[in-house]
Design a protein around this motif. Structure first.
Motif, PDB file in Angstrom:
ATOM      1  N   GLU A 145       2.474 -31.275  -9.101  1.00  0.00           N
ATOM      2  CA  GLU A 145       3.551 -30.441  -8.566  1.00  0.00           C
ATOM      3  C   GLU A 145       4.701 -30.343  -9.566  1.00  0.00           C
ATOM      4  O   GLU A 145       5.234 -29.254  -9.807  1.00  0.00           O
ATOM      5  N   HIS A 146       5.069 -31.462 -10.157  1.00  0.00           N
ATOM      6  CA  HIS A 146       6.128 -31.445 -11.161  1.00  0.00           C
ATOM      7  C   HIS A 146       5.697 -30.684 -12.415  1.00  0.00           C
ATOM      8  O   HIS A 146       6.500 -29.986 -13.027  1.00  0.00           O
ATOM      9  N   ALA A 147       4.418 -30.835 -12.803  1.00  0.00           N
ATOM     10  CA  ALA A 147       3.923 -30.107 -13.972  1.00  0.00           C
ATOM     11  C   ALA A 147       3.996 -28.600 -13.735  1.00  0.00           C
ATOM     12  O   ALA A 147       4.394 -27.836 -14.617  1.00  0.00           O
ATOM     13  N   ALA A 148       3.627 -28.163 -12.533  1.00  0.00           N
ATOM     14  CA  ALA A 148       3.700 -26.737 -12.209  1.00  0.00           C
ATOM     15  C   ALA A 148       5.147 -26.246 -12.200  1.00  0.00           C
ATOM     16  O   ALA A 148       5.447 -25.127 -12.658  1.00  0.00           O
ATOM     17  N   ALA A 149       6.071 -27.087 -11.704  1.00  0.00           N
ATOM     18  CA  ALA A 149       7.478 -26.702 -11.674  1.00  0.00           C
ATOM     19  C   ALA A 149       8.035 -26.553 -13.087  1.00  0.00           C
ATOM     20  O   ALA A 149       8.816 -25.625 -13.368  1.00  0.00           O
ATOM     21  N   LEU A 150       7.637 -27.446 -14.004  1.00  0.00           N
ATOM     22  CA  LEU A 150       8.081 -27.329 -15.389  1.00  0.00           C
ATOM     23  C   LEU A 150       7.503 -26.074 -16.046  1.00  0.00           C
ATOM     24  O   LEU A 150       8.195 -25.377 -16.799  1.00  0.00           O
ATOM     25  N   ALA A 151       6.246 -25.790 -15.746  1.00  0.00           N
ATOM     26  CA  ALA A 151       5.632 -24.579 -16.306  1.00  0.00           C
ATOM     27  C   ALA A 151       6.373 -23.332 -15.837  1.00  0.00           C
ATOM     28  O   ALA A 151       6.556 -22.370 -16.603  1.00  0.00           O
ATOM     29  N   ALA A 152       6.827 -23.325 -14.588  1.00  0.00           N
ATOM     30  CA  ALA A 152       7.576 -22.186 -14.068  1.00  0.00           C
ATOM     31  C   ALA A 152       8.915 -22.015 -14.783  1.00  0.00           C
ATOM     32  O   ALA A 152       9.461 -20.911 -14.839  1.00  0.00           O
ATOM     33  N   LEU A 153       9.418 -23.104 -15.370  1.00  0.00           N
ATOM     34  CA  LEU A 153      10.664 -23.034 -16.138  1.00  0.00           C
ATOM     35  C   LEU A 153      10.422 -22.667 -17.602  1.00  0.00           C
ATOM     36  O   LEU A 153      11.362 -22.626 -18.393  1.00  0.00           O
ATOM     37  N   GLY A 154       9.165 -22.437 -17.951  1.00  0.00           N
ATOM     38  CA  GLY A 154       8.843 -22.115 -19.337  1.00  0.00           C
ATOM     39  C   GLY A 154       8.596 -23.334 -20.196  1.00  0.00           C
ATOM     40  O   GLY A 154       8.667 -23.262 -21.427  1.00  0.00           O
ATOM     41  N   ALA A 155       8.299 -24.474 -19.562  1.00  0.00           N
ATOM     42  CA  ALA A 155       8.019 -25.715 -20.293  1.00  0.00           C
ATOM     43  C   ALA A 155       6.702 -26.293 -19.805  1.00  0.00           C
ATOM     44  O   ALA A 155       6.677 -27.261 -19.033  1.00  0.00           O
ATOM     45  N   PRO A 156       5.581 -25.713 -20.197  1.00  0.00           N
ATOM     46  CA  PRO A 156       4.284 -26.212 -19.714  1.00  0.00           C
ATOM     47  C   PRO A 156       4.055 -27.654 -20.146  1.00  0.00           C
ATOM     48  O   PRO A 156       4.393 -28.048 -21.267  1.00  0.00           O
ATOM     49  N   ALA A 157       3.489 -28.454 -19.240  1.00  0.00           N
ATOM     50  CA  ALA A 157       3.203 -29.861 -19.520  1.00  0.00           C
ATOM     51  C   ALA A 157       1.720 -30.010 -19.830  1.00  0.00           C
ATOM     52  O   ALA A 157       0.871 -29.499 -19.098  1.00  0.00           O
ATOM     53  N   PHE A 158       1.403 -30.733 -20.889  1.00  0.00           N
ATOM     54  CA  PHE A 158       0.007 -30.887 -21.304  1.00  0.00           C
ATOM     55  C   PHE A 158      -0.130 -32.187 -22.078  1.00  0.00           C
ATOM     56  O   PHE A 158       0.845 -32.718 -22.615  1.00  0.00           O
ATOM     57  N   ALA A 159      -1.341 -32.710 -22.119  1.00  0.00           N
ATOM     58  CA  ALA A 159      -1.624 -33.908 -22.909  1.00  0.00           C
ATOM     59  C   ALA A 159      -1.831 -33.520 -24.359  1.00  0.00           C
ATOM     60  O   ALA A 159      -2.340 -32.435 -24.659  1.00  0.00           O
ATOM     61  N   CYS A 160      -1.442 -34.400 -25.254  1.00  0.00           N
ATOM     62  CA  CYS A 160      -1.503 -34.105 -26.681  1.00  0.00           C
ATOM     63  C   CYS A 160      -2.134 -35.288 -27.407  1.00  0.00           C
ATOM     64  O   CYS A 160      -1.755 -36.443 -27.171  1.00  0.00           O
TER      65      CYS A 160
END
Length: 436
Positions: free
Chosen positions: A397-412
């Motif tokens: 849910e938090h990852a989706a919220a960050l993506a909506a702000l233009g900051a996609p969360a992903f593993a690196c």
């Protein structure tokens, strides 16, 4: 009726490990000294015997599994082991020959015993009989299955282990409980891993980020070697000459060499909860590499429910790691509030949050801070992990919220991190890995 007992809870996984060991040839298989290799084309019988031998090493050789040599009927008269195979089987049996034992509160009955000397001997055996990649898997299994974490507090065991990132994470979680006699040995183990990681990543990271900084210094009258041909062509497409099939570059676009003065600021904000151990190790190494670059100002912040600024320790990533406190809760909002207070040049700042996003603080405040930082010009990067294991469990849910702000969360992965940072410094789209 006797039933076969796999050496692990996942027979297929450990069959793969044995097969990987087998692929190394006679050295890993433990061919007897002085016995020549068989010549000619292997027969079907040879293949069958070799396959049975592999299953014997995986399953453990009980009579009813069809690979044992005990008395009985049917297939119980299967394959036996000799030479180094017997020693390899003993090393496997010490770890996988008994069911997983509870980590605390009950007496342990695993084959490794409860003393550091016996474990140290076993560690020496597995390093003799198995390749390094399998040794590291077996070490982690020994810690998890038999509750051997407390033995890592003993110097003689630490001197025998095959050091890797996972072991460093375990040591960091235990270091506050270590006796003084063990701490220096633990630091030596951690330093060896750090030096290996620096050799692997430092040169490539500096090259990637120096290139990104150089390309940021645009010139309108560049020398030939400094011409950015892609941008030059794009800027002169209106001067395309169809009869010649070329573009006349009336205006050259180039990039200069970045000066040694401060150009960019990077803030690494690292979740130090127990699940992020590998990420803490890699981030500490990368933080030290970034801090060594004169044109980048680097700040390293770790957090759980409290926030610690370890920037003053960046000269030595080992000091950074031992300054962390793995475990505990998570307050991302508090950590971002501190990082936000340290930003003086938003348009020239890259903020990297490394966390699984399980927020124990105020969720909506956390998201408001991310939105405010991005609105001010900060390049915000959210990494669910910085490790070779891929994406951990994380708050979707938090990852989706960050993506909506233009900051996609992903593993690196560590190999991708220099490219991610170079893209962030240049303010171009991040080369995010493919999902899945």
């Amino acid at each position: 009726m006797t039933t076969s007992r796999p050496r692990t809870g996942d027979t297929a996984a450990h069959a793969t490990e044995v097969n990987a060991m087998e692929a190394r040839g006679t050295e890993a298989r433990g061919a007897e000294p002085g016995v020549p290799e068989a010549s000619g084309t292997p027969t079907a019988a040879d293949d069958g015997q070799e396959r049975l031998r592999r299953w014997r090493l995986v399953l453990g050789g009980d009579v009813a599994d069809g690979t044992g040599t005990g008395s009985g009927t049917g297939s119980g008269t299967g394959t036996g082991l000799s030479g180094r195979d017997t020693a390899m089987d003993g090393a496997l049996a010490a770890l996988y020959g008994a069911p997983e034992q509870p980590r605390a509160g009950r007496e342990r009955s695993g084959g490794l015993g409860a003393s550091a000397p016996s474990v140290a001997r076993w560690l020496g055996d597995i390093r003799t009989y198995f390749p390094s990649s399998v040794v590291q898997v077996m070490q982690r299994d020994a810690i998890d299955r038999l509750g051997l974490s407390t033995l890592l507090l003993e110097p003689e065991m630490l001197e025998a282990v095959e050091a890797d990132v996972h072991l460093v994470g375990t040591l960091l979680s235990l270091h506050r409980a270590m006796p003084e006699t063990t701490k220096e040995t633990a630091r030596a183990v951690v330093r060896k891993v750090v030096e290996d990681l620096e050799k692997r990543f430092a040169g490539r990271t500096r090259a990637a980020l120096t290139g990104a900084l150089d390309r940021g210094a645009r010139l309108s009258r560049p020398r030939h070697r400094d011409i950015d041909w892609n941008r030059t062509i794009a800027a002169n497409l209106k001067h395309y000459q169809p009869e010649y099939g070329t573009v006349v570059p009336e205006r050259l676009v180039g990039y200069g060499r970045a000066s040694q003065s401060l150009r960019k600021e990077v803030i690494l904000c690292i979740d130090q909860s127990g699940s992020m151990a590998s990420s803490v190790v890699y981030a500490s190494v990368f933080g030290a590499v970034l801090a060594s670059m004169r044109s980048i100002s680097t700040r390293l912040v770790v957090f759980d429910t409290a926030v610690a600024d370890l920037t003053d320790l960046l000269d030595d990533p080992v000091d950074v790691m031992f300054g962390t406190r793995l475990g505990g809760g998570t307050d991302i909002n508090r950590a971002l509030a501190y990082c936000q207070s340290q930003i003086t040049r938003p348009a020239e700042t890259v903020a990297v949050l490394i966390s699984d996003l399980y927020e124990g603080g105020i969720r909506h405040e956390m998201l408001k801070r991310v939105a405010a930082m991005k609105a001010s010009g900060v390049q915000f990067v959210a990494l669910l992990a910085l490790s070779d294991e891929g994406a951990p469990a994380y708050d979707r849910e938090h990852a989706a919220a960050l993506a909506a702000l233009g900051a996609p969360a992903f593993a690196c992965t560590p190999d991708l991190f220099p490219e991610i940072m170079a893209a962030a410094l240049e303010k171009r789209p991040l080369p995010t890995p493919d999902p899945g």
